[in-house]
Design a protein around this motif. Structure first.
Motif, mmCIF file in Angstrom:
data_model
loop_
_atom_site.group_PDB
_atom_site.id
_atom_site.type_symbol
_atom_site.label_atom_id
_atom_site.label_comp_id
_atom_site.label_asym_id
_atom_site.label_seq_id
_atom_site.Cartn_x
_atom_site.Cartn_y
_atom_site.Cartn_z
ATOM 1 N N PRO A 2 0.883 -1.176 0.211
ATOM 2 C CA PRO A 2 0.060 0.101 -0.173
ATOM 3 C C PRO A 2 0.844 1.183 0.112
ATOM 4 C CG PRO A 2 0.018 -0.908 2.128
ATOM 5 C CD PRO A 2 0.848 -1.656 1.296
ATOM 6 N N VAL A 3 0.163 2.047 -0.313
ATOM 7 C CA VAL A 3 0.653 3.610 -0.410
ATOM 8 C C VAL A 3 0.068 4.117 1.214
ATOM 9 C CG1 VAL A 3 0.760 6.113 -1.180
ATOM 10 C CG2 VAL A 3 0.974 4.116 -2.667
ATOM 11 N N VAL A 4 0.919 4.496 2.260
ATOM 12 C CA VAL A 4 0.217 4.858 3.426
ATOM 13 C C VAL A 4 0.484 6.399 3.745
ATOM 14 C CG1 VAL A 4 0.343 2.554 4.509
ATOM 15 C CG2 VAL A 4 2.443 4.193 4.599
ATOM 16 N N PHE A 5 -0.400 7.058 4.210
ATOM 17 C CA PHE A 5 -0.618 8.324 4.799
ATOM 18 C C PHE A 5 0.414 8.418 5.878
ATOM 19 C CE2 PHE A 5 -2.062 11.469 7.841
ATOM 20 C CZ PHE A 5 -1.761 12.671 7.247
ATOM 21 N N VAL A 6 1.395 9.204 6.200
ATOM 22 C CA VAL A 6 2.188 9.276 7.205
ATOM 23 C C VAL A 6 1.832 10.474 8.078
ATOM 24 C CG1 VAL A 6 4.583 9.538 8.177
ATOM 25 C CG2 VAL A 6 4.018 8.063 6.138
ATOM 26 N N GLU A 26 5.065 1.942 0.094
ATOM 27 C CA GLU A 26 5.621 0.792 0.485
ATOM 28 C C GLU A 26 6.485 -0.171 -0.745
ATOM 29 O OE1 GLU A 26 3.095 -0.733 3.421
ATOM 30 O OE2 GLU A 26 3.952 0.713 4.915
ATOM 31 N N ALA A 27 5.813 -0.178 -1.993
ATOM 32 C CA ALA A 27 6.432 -1.020 -2.903
ATOM 33 C C ALA A 27 7.732 -0.585 -3.294
ATOM 34 C CB ALA A 27 5.363 -0.994 -3.948
ATOM 35 N N THR A 28 7.766 0.872 -3.554
ATOM 36 C CA THR A 28 8.911 1.590 -4.025
ATOM 37 C C THR A 28 9.956 2.299 -2.950
ATOM 38 O OG1 THR A 28 8.009 3.620 -4.329
ATOM 39 C CG2 THR A 28 7.659 1.975 -6.130
ATOM 40 N N GLY A 29 9.316 2.403 -1.931
ATOM 41 C CA GLY A 29 10.128 3.434 -0.653
ATOM 42 C C GLY A 29 10.103 4.773 -1.132
ATOM 43 N N TYR A 130 1.290 6.158 -12.736
ATOM 44 C CA TYR A 130 0.671 6.806 -11.812
ATOM 45 C C TYR A 130 -0.199 6.237 -10.630
ATOM 46 C CZ TYR A 130 2.262 10.188 -15.374
ATOM 47 O OH TYR A 130 2.881 10.844 -16.013
ATOM 48 N N ALA A 131 0.118 4.961 -10.546
ATOM 49 C CA ALA A 131 -0.722 4.190 -9.621
ATOM 50 C C ALA A 131 -0.921 4.549 -8.222
ATOM 51 C CB ALA A 131 -0.222 2.394 -9.653
ATOM 52 N N MET A 132 0.175 5.345 -7.783
ATOM 53 C CA MET A 132 -0.012 5.642 -6.346
ATOM 54 C C MET A 132 -0.795 6.941 -6.162
ATOM 55 S SD MET A 132 2.160 7.408 -8.420
ATOM 56 C CE MET A 132 4.057 7.532 -8.550
#
Ligand code: GTP
Ligand code: ZN
Length: 205
Positions: A2-6, A26-29, A130-132
């Motif tokens: 996932p892409v997580v809000f921080v 989290e997939a690409t850092g 652009y998936a993120m």
């Protein structure tokens, strides 16, 4: 992954005081940022931009491209409306990274155009994904955009992921003698719309 809000904070700028939202892919850092202004989760189309990182243009005043001027123009347009979002995407060099972009510039200094240079280095002309954007827009409650871009691939990518692009707002700014060939190549080889569309056009910065 996932892409997580921080976290989110205020970001005062010369144009407006934005809210800055930080996300981790989290997939690409990669660490992405969204600047927002005003009430953006009310369902009405939001003036927006997907801005791909360009360290040279955005931070170092490069005139090889039009990125710095587009970034400023987009933030000013959002400030004028008092409402909007700018997604600052960490996909430097159309996804090949900063050092490979410098390699590509070296080839361009020898005569290659922006697409030929990428291909000679073994990359596609444009490696961006652009998936993120979807999880970031979902987090912000944005479902529909008035997108500031000349790039039809961005419109398609958003539409394919279920985001409504209610309008495309041309963003023609930052033209100079050093980026003439670069802009011409974007129009001829990357399908960018550099024509004379003036409706709703963002003012030159
Ligand atoms: N590989 C490579 N990347 C470049 C070059 N010049 C700019 N970039 C990168 O291209 C990205 C910006 O993309 P552009 O094609 O200029 O514009 P766009 O974002 O697709 O379209 P607009 O929304 O209309 O601005 C940034 O990530 C820049 O770092 C180049 O010569 N080679
Ligand atoms: Zn640039």
């Amino acid at each position: 992954m996932p892409v997580v809000f921080v976290a989110a904070s205020k970001l005062p700028t010369p144009f407006a005081q934005f809210t800055m939202h930080g996300f981790l892919d989290e997939a690409t850092g990669r660490e992405h940022v969204v600047l927002s202004l005003g009430e953006i989760a009310d369902g009405a189309p939001v003036l927006g931009r997907l801005h791909s990182e360009c360290l040279t243009g955005d931070a170092l005043f490069s005139q090889r491209c039009d990125c710095g001027s587009q970034l400023e123009g987009a933030l000013k347009a959002i400030a004028r409306e008092g409402r909007g979002v700018l997604l600052y995407l960490r996909q430097e060099g159309r996804g090949i990274g900063l050092l490979n972009k410098i390699r590509a510039y070296e080839l361009q200094d020898g005569g290659a155009d922006t697409v030929e240079a990428n291909e000679r280095l073994g990359f596609a002309a444009d490696q961006r994904d652009y998936a993120m954007c979807l999880p970031m827009l979902e987090h912000l409650g944005v479902k529909s955009l008035r997108l500031m871009t000349n790039n039809p691939r961005k419109v398609k990518a958003l539409t394919d992921m279920g985001i409504v692009v209610a309008e495309r707002v041309p963003l023609h700014t930052g033209h100079n003698p050093h980026n003439k060939l670069y802009l011409a190549t974007k129009a001829s080889k990357l399908d960018h719309m550099m024509g004379n569309e003036h409706q709703g056009e963002v003012d030159r910065a």
